[in-house]
Design a protein around this motif. Structure first.
Motif, PDB file in Angstrom:
ATOM      1  N   PHE B  34     -21.093  27.486  56.444  1.00 19.14           N
ATOM      2  CA  PHE B  34     -21.827  28.413  55.587  1.00 19.14           C
ATOM      3  C   PHE B  34     -23.229  27.874  55.317  1.00 19.14           C
ATOM      4  CE2 PHE B  34     -17.994  30.701  54.179  1.00 19.14           C
ATOM      5  CZ  PHE B  34     -17.014  29.745  54.400  1.00 19.14           C
ATOM      6  N   TYR B  36     -26.179  28.607  52.231  1.00 15.18           N
ATOM      7  CA  TYR B  36     -26.526  29.245  50.972  1.00 15.18           C
ATOM      8  C   TYR B  36     -27.974  28.890  50.648  1.00 15.18           C
ATOM      9  CZ  TYR B  36     -21.536  30.000  49.911  1.00 15.18           C
ATOM     10  OH  TYR B  36     -20.224  30.402  49.936  1.00 15.18           O
ATOM     11  N   GLN B  38     -30.786  28.675  47.282  1.00 13.70           N
ATOM     12  CA  GLN B  38     -30.924  28.655  45.827  1.00 13.70           C
ATOM     13  C   GLN B  38     -32.393  28.725  45.467  1.00 13.70           C
ATOM     14  OE1 GLN B  38     -29.710  25.064  43.725  1.00 13.70           O
ATOM     15  NE2 GLN B  38     -29.152  26.258  41.924  1.00 13.70           N
ATOM     16  N   LEU B  44     -26.533  29.811  43.608  1.00 19.21           N
ATOM     17  CA  LEU B  44     -26.588  29.850  45.061  1.00 19.21           C
ATOM     18  C   LEU B  44     -26.262  31.252  45.561  1.00 19.21           C
ATOM     19  CD1 LEU B  44     -26.114  26.758  44.384  1.00 19.21           C
ATOM     20  CD2 LEU B  44     -25.055  26.614  46.637  1.00 19.21           C
ATOM     21  N   PHE B  46     -25.238  33.427  49.112  1.00 25.03           N
ATOM     22  CA  PHE B  46     -24.734  33.335  50.473  1.00 25.03           C
ATOM     23  C   PHE B  46     -25.733  33.912  51.462  1.00 25.03           C
ATOM     24  CE2 PHE B  46     -21.836  33.483  53.918  1.00 25.03           C
ATOM     25  CZ  PHE B  46     -21.926  34.736  54.502  1.00 25.03           C
ATOM     26  N   LEU B  88     -34.281  26.088  47.962  1.00 23.97           N
ATOM     27  CA  LEU B  88     -33.368  24.992  48.286  1.00 23.97           C
ATOM     28  C   LEU B  88     -32.222  25.567  49.114  1.00 23.97           C
ATOM     29  CD1 LEU B  88     -32.818  21.973  47.738  1.00 23.97           C
ATOM     30  CD2 LEU B  88     -31.628  22.662  45.640  1.00 23.97           C
ATOM     31  N   PHE B  90     -28.585  25.039  51.174  1.00 24.14           N
ATOM     32  CA  PHE B  90     -27.378  24.235  51.233  1.00 24.14           C
ATOM     33  C   PHE B  90     -26.524  24.657  52.415  1.00 24.14           C
ATOM     34  CE2 PHE B  90     -27.381  21.911  47.253  1.00 24.14           C
ATOM     35  CZ  PHE B  90     -28.212  22.647  46.441  1.00 24.14           C
TER      36      PHE B  90
END
Lengths: 117, 113
Positions: B34, B36, B38, B44, B46, B88, B90
């Motif tokens: 995945f 994500y 932010q 967060l 998707f 950001l 992830f």
């Protein structure tokens, strides 16, 4: 859908006080996750529930932390007593789990920014 | 055990240039992967996921990611960066045999006008 709802959005408290964070997951979702985010440690999973049952709480840092999910639409994360090092942003997330091989993404709430003085 | 690594704390790219945010993973079985994003003071969101099938996955906001099993990588890409992509990012992995998702440490993307 309103998405995942968290309250309060900001909490400032003094060391030793009890703090309760609240989360309402997306309707129909059956998995709920609590995360903590700090600059030093990044995003940490604290605990998660499936169908209101706690499955893994190995990320809960200490006995001062506890979480409950009394029904499918509400969960709390409680810190008692709070300490300055608990200051962080706490996120709640929910997802739809359809079996052990479920791969559905998580939906995050806006977070609660906790400051413990 | 499962883990994910984002080797870059920050990536800077000029607006209009292609961007890549790197991610490598380690799982014992088959991975679910995945990405994500932010934005400041937000939760967060998707972006995209790889489950099986085509190695190139397309997601939201023009992002895509390429799954490479031999290199155990899942790099996030976009052909032309926008200033609004600054955020950001992830990467996250879940071993098919487990429920927990492990998140990377995040990569800050800065798109320079």
């Amino acid at each position: 859908d309103a998405g995942v709802i968290q309250s309060p959005r900001h909490e400032v408290t003094e060391m030793g006080q009890e703090v309760t964070l609240r989360c309402k997951p997306i309707s129909g979702h059956n998995s709920l996750f609590w995360y903590r985010q700090t600059m030093m440690r990044g995003l940490e999973l604290l605990i998660y529930f499936n169908n209101n049952v706690p499955i893994d709480d190995s990320g809960m840092p200490e006995d001062r932390f506890s979480a409950k999910m009394p029904n499918a639409s509400f969960s709390t994360l409680k810190i008692q007593p709070s300490e300055p090092r608990d200051s962080a942003v706490y996120f709640c997330a929910s997802s739809l789990r359809a079996g052990i091989r479920s791969y559905n993404e998580q939906f995050f709430g806006p977070g609660t920014r906790l400051t413990v003085l | 055990a499962q883990s994910v690594a984002q080797p870059e704390d920050q990536v800077n790219v000029a607006e209009g240039n292609p961007l890549t945010v790197k991610c490598t993973y380690s799982v014992s079985g088959n991975p679910y992967l995945f990405w994500y994003v932010q934005y400041p003071n937000r939760g967060l969101q998707f972006l995209l996921k790889y489950i099986t099938g085509d190695n190139l996955v397309k997601g939201s906001y023009g992002f895509e990611a390429e799954f490479n099993k031999s290199q155990t990588s899942f790099h996030l890409k976009k052909p032309s960066a926008l200033v609004s992509d600054s955020a950001l990012y992830f990467c996250a992995v879940r071993d098919m045999g487990y429920q927990k998702v492990t998140f990377g440490t995040g990569t800050k993307l800065q798109v320079i006008p």
